[in-house]
Design a protein around this motif. Structure first.
Motif, PDB file in Angstrom:
ATOM      1  N   PRO A 160       0.796  -1.236   0.000  1.00 40.72           N
ATOM      2  CA  PRO A 160       0.000   0.000   0.000  1.00 40.72           C
ATOM      3  C   PRO A 160       0.822   1.276   0.000  1.00 40.72           C
ATOM      4  CG  PRO A 160      -0.095  -1.062   2.158  1.00 40.72           C
ATOM      5  CD  PRO A 160       0.577  -2.017   1.227  1.00 40.72           C
ATOM      6  N   ASN A 161       2.031   1.226   0.551  1.00 43.51           N
ATOM      7  CA  ASN A 161       2.839   2.443   0.664  1.00 43.51           C
ATOM      8  C   ASN A 161       3.818   2.631  -0.487  1.00 43.51           C
ATOM      9  OD1 ASN A 161       1.623   3.188   3.138  1.00 43.51           O
ATOM     10  ND2 ASN A 161       2.935   1.743   4.224  1.00 43.51           N
ATOM     11  N   LEU A 162       3.673   1.790  -1.525  1.00 41.10           N
ATOM     12  CA  LEU A 162       4.435   1.959  -2.751  1.00 41.10           C
ATOM     13  C   LEU A 162       3.493   2.399  -3.863  1.00 41.10           C
ATOM     14  CD1 LEU A 162       6.747  -1.206  -2.701  1.00 41.10           C
ATOM     15  CD2 LEU A 162       7.283   1.109  -1.908  1.00 41.10           C
ATOM     16  N   THR A 163       4.036   3.011  -4.901  1.00 41.43           N
ATOM     17  CA  THR A 163       3.202   3.445  -6.017  1.00 41.43           C
ATOM     18  C   THR A 163       2.732   2.249  -6.833  1.00 41.43           C
ATOM     19  OG1 THR A 163       5.019   3.657  -7.598  1.00 41.43           O
ATOM     20  CG2 THR A 163       4.537   5.581  -6.204  1.00 41.43           C
ATOM     21  N   VAL A 164       1.784   2.494  -7.708  1.00 41.99           N
ATOM     22  CA  VAL A 164       1.293   1.466  -8.621  1.00 41.99           C
ATOM     23  C   VAL A 164       2.445   0.899  -9.451  1.00 41.99           C
ATOM     24  CG1 VAL A 164      -0.108   1.109 -10.703  1.00 41.99           C
ATOM     25  CG2 VAL A 164      -1.067   2.333  -8.737  1.00 41.99           C
ATOM     26  N   LEU A 165       3.260   1.778 -10.026  1.00 39.22           N
ATOM     27  CA  LEU A 165       4.374   1.318 -10.862  1.00 39.22           C
ATOM     28  C   LEU A 165       5.391   0.519 -10.050  1.00 39.22           C
ATOM     29  CD1 LEU A 165       5.865   1.176 -13.527  1.00 39.22           C
ATOM     30  CD2 LEU A 165       6.828   3.446 -13.053  1.00 39.22           C
ATOM     31  N   GLU A 166       5.676   0.943  -8.840  1.00 32.37           N
ATOM     32  CA  GLU A 166       6.620   0.202  -7.989  1.00 32.37           C
ATOM     33  C   GLU A 166       6.084  -1.197  -7.680  1.00 32.37           C
ATOM     34  OE1 GLU A 166       8.784   3.910  -5.608  1.00 32.37           O
ATOM     35  OE2 GLU A 166       6.874   3.099  -4.888  1.00 32.37           O
ATOM     36  N   TRP A 186       2.517  -3.722 -21.709  1.00 29.79           N
ATOM     37  CA  TRP A 186       1.516  -4.763 -21.923  1.00 29.79           C
ATOM     38  C   TRP A 186       0.485  -4.775 -20.793  1.00 29.79           C
ATOM     39  CZ3 TRP A 186       1.725 -10.053 -19.523  1.00 29.79           C
ATOM     40  CH2 TRP A 186       0.670 -10.858 -19.969  1.00 29.79           C
ATOM     41  N   VAL A 187       0.937  -4.735 -19.532  1.00 32.09           N
ATOM     42  CA  VAL A 187      -0.032  -4.751 -18.430  1.00 32.09           C
ATOM     43  C   VAL A 187      -0.808  -3.440 -18.364  1.00 32.09           C
ATOM     44  CG1 VAL A 187       1.201  -6.493 -17.081  1.00 32.09           C
ATOM     45  CG2 VAL A 187       1.636  -4.073 -16.633  1.00 32.09           C
ATOM     46  N   TYR A 188      -0.192  -2.341 -18.790  1.00 34.54           N
ATOM     47  CA  TYR A 188      -0.931  -1.079 -18.864  1.00 34.54           C
ATOM     48  C   TYR A 188      -2.038  -1.160 -19.922  1.00 34.54           C
ATOM     49  CZ  TYR A 188       2.217   1.682 -15.865  1.00 34.54           C
ATOM     50  OH  TYR A 188       2.925   2.204 -14.822  1.00 34.54           O
ATOM     51  N   ASN A 189      -1.779  -1.865 -21.018  1.00 36.65           N
ATOM     52  CA  ASN A 189      -2.822  -2.043 -22.030  1.00 36.65           C
ATOM     53  C   ASN A 189      -3.961  -2.908 -21.507  1.00 36.65           C
ATOM     54  OD1 ASN A 189      -1.584  -0.500 -24.017  1.00 36.65           O
ATOM     55  ND2 ASN A 189      -0.427  -2.222 -24.848  1.00 36.65           N
ATOM     56  N   LEU A 190      -3.622  -3.892 -20.673  1.00 37.03           N
ATOM     57  CA  LEU A 190      -4.658  -4.721 -20.046  1.00 37.03           C
ATOM     58  C   LEU A 190      -5.458  -3.935 -19.021  1.00 37.03           C
ATOM     59  CD1 LEU A 190      -2.737  -8.082 -19.393  1.00 37.03           C
ATOM     60  CD2 LEU A 190      -4.684  -7.788 -20.948  1.00 37.03           C
ATOM     61  N   PRO A 247      -5.788  -0.128 -18.282  1.00 36.21           N
ATOM     62  CA  PRO A 247      -5.494   1.287 -18.549  1.00 36.21           C
ATOM     63  C   PRO A 247      -5.572   2.176 -17.305  1.00 36.21           C
ATOM     64  CG  PRO A 247      -6.947   0.390 -20.238  1.00 36.21           C
ATOM     65  CD  PRO A 247      -6.839  -0.658 -19.176  1.00 36.21           C
ATOM     66  N   ILE A 248      -6.445   1.813 -16.359  1.00 34.56           N
ATOM     67  CA  ILE A 248      -6.575   2.630 -15.147  1.00 34.56           C
ATOM     68  C   ILE A 248      -5.266   2.661 -14.366  1.00 34.56           C
ATOM     69  CG2 ILE A 248      -7.432   0.721 -13.700  1.00 34.56           C
ATOM     70  CD1 ILE A 248      -8.642   4.380 -13.569  1.00 34.56           C
ATOM     71  N   LEU A 249      -4.491   1.575 -14.439  1.00 35.06           N
ATOM     72  CA  LEU A 249      -3.216   1.533 -13.722  1.00 35.06           C
ATOM     73  C   LEU A 249      -2.197   2.470 -14.360  1.00 35.06           C
ATOM     74  CD1 LEU A 249      -2.825  -2.282 -12.941  1.00 35.06           C
ATOM     75  CD2 LEU A 249      -3.895  -0.497 -11.540  1.00 35.06           C
ATOM     76  N   LYS A 250      -2.246   2.586 -15.670  1.00 35.79           N
ATOM     77  CA  LYS A 250      -1.330   3.500 -16.355  1.00 35.79           C
ATOM     78  C   LYS A 250      -1.610   4.942 -15.954  1.00 35.79           C
ATOM     79  CE  LYS A 250       0.648   4.656 -20.840  1.00 35.79           C
ATOM     80  NZ  LYS A 250       0.721   4.304 -22.276  1.00 35.79           N
ATOM     81  N   GLN A 286      -7.132  -5.215  -7.084  1.00 34.25           N
ATOM     82  CA  GLN A 286      -7.122  -6.567  -7.648  1.00 34.25           C
ATOM     83  C   GLN A 286      -6.467  -6.563  -9.028  1.00 34.25           C
ATOM     84  OE1 GLN A 286      -8.392  -9.677  -6.136  1.00 34.25           O
ATOM     85  NE2 GLN A 286      -6.922 -10.176  -7.728  1.00 34.25           N
ATOM     86  N   MET A 287      -6.771  -5.556  -9.833  1.00 37.75           N
ATOM     87  CA  MET A 287      -6.117  -5.420 -11.136  1.00 37.75           C
ATOM     88  C   MET A 287      -4.606  -5.288 -10.973  1.00 37.75           C
ATOM     89  SD  MET A 287      -8.745  -2.838 -13.077  1.00 37.75           S
ATOM     90  CE  MET A 287     -10.505  -3.178 -13.119  1.00 37.75           C
ATOM     91  N   LEU A 288      -4.193  -4.518  -9.963  1.00 39.84           N
ATOM     92  CA  LEU A 288      -2.771  -4.329  -9.702  1.00 39.84           C
ATOM     93  C   LEU A 288      -2.118  -5.654  -9.294  1.00 39.84           C
ATOM     94  CD1 LEU A 288      -0.291  -2.551  -9.393  1.00 39.84           C
ATOM     95  CD2 LEU A 288      -1.113  -1.890  -7.115  1.00 39.84           C
ATOM     96  N   ALA A 289      -2.807  -6.442  -8.479  1.00 37.76           N
ATOM     97  CA  ALA A 289      -2.270  -7.742  -8.053  1.00 37.76           C
ATOM     98  C   ALA A 289      -2.079  -8.673  -9.248  1.00 37.76           C
ATOM     99  CB  ALA A 289      -3.195  -8.382  -7.022  1.00 37.76           C
TER     100      ALA A 289
END
Length: 234
Positions: free
Chosen positions: A89-95, A114-118, A120-123, A139-142
């Motif tokens: 939780p204390n790291l960024t999405v990209l980290e 590739w995962v950003y294309n899957l 897009p909200i994470l990008k 969950q998408m991030l996991a």
């Protein structure tokens, strides 16, 4: 591709998994359904080397992975999306995404894209602290993090847990998309209806034993399964 033979696992002298055998063929979705406490998560944890099995064998592409380290199992081609997501939780999405590739030495740029294309909200939120994301976004991030190890087999433990119905639908669409891109998936899911609809094959686990198996559609229309797991009465 992934084969489990006569797997037995005990906790404190109590046998949690009682000689389970199952197969996950290449490019298939296989689901394992059953009530809480049936032993489903224990099987996944055993495959990842997080729980020591009493006996049996686990093979990936014909090679035993029993008794090897979790890092070796990840390197060999198995990745787990754990129950409860367990993002940092204390790291960024990209980290968080990059942590999924902690064993890799090659360039990550194309796989991050590739995962950003899957997802897009994470990008769009790559800079955001992961703990501030919604449950569905976490969950998408996991899933994105697990994909960064470039697995042959992606294992998912209760991906819909605690999510709203519309978000659950999105998660299962993502599962189908990943599968269509060639991913082999072993899915544990309490929503038996959704799991069996998307699975090629399914196993039903009850108190540590496989009591039934068959195609996803076949199990979906099985009267015993409908009554026990889908809430339908005869």
């Amino acid at each position: 591709m992934l084969k489990i033979s006569d797997l037995k696992v005990s906790y404190g002298g109590i046998e949690a998994v009682k000689g389970v055998s199952l197969e996950v063929p290449k490019n298939h979705i296989v689901t394992l359904i059953g009530a809480n406490g049936a032993g489903k998560s224990t099987i996944l944890r055993s495959i990842m080397g997080l729980v020591k099995a009493d006996s049996g064998d686990i093979l990936l592409d014909g090679q035993s992975i029993m008794g090897v380290s979790t890092n070796q199992i990840v390197s060999s081609g198995i990745s787990l999306v754990p129950e409860g997501r367990r993002i940092f939780p204390n790291l960024t999405v990209l980290e968080n995404i990059k942590i999924g590739a902690y064993l890799r030495k090659d360039d990550l740029a194309s796989d991050i894209e590739w995962v950003y294309n899957l997802f897009p909200i994470l990008k769009s939120r790559h800079w955001q602290m992961a703990g501030t994301l919604s449950g569905g976004e976490q969950q998408m991030l996991a899933v994105a993090r697990a994909l960064m190890s470039k697995p042959k087999v992606l294992m998912m433990d209760e991906p819909s847990l605690g999510l709203a119905p519309l978000v659950i639908r999105d998660i299962f669409e993502i599962i189908k998309t990943i599968h269509q891109e060639g991913m082999t998936i072993l899915l544990i899911e309490q929503n038996a209806n959704l799991a069996l609809k998307c699975a090629d094959y399914g196993y039903v686990l009850e108190t540590g034993n496989i009591i039934l198996e068959g195609t996803g559609i076949g199990l979906l229309h099985n009267e015993k399964i409908q009554e026990a797991y889908l809430g339908k009465k005869k």
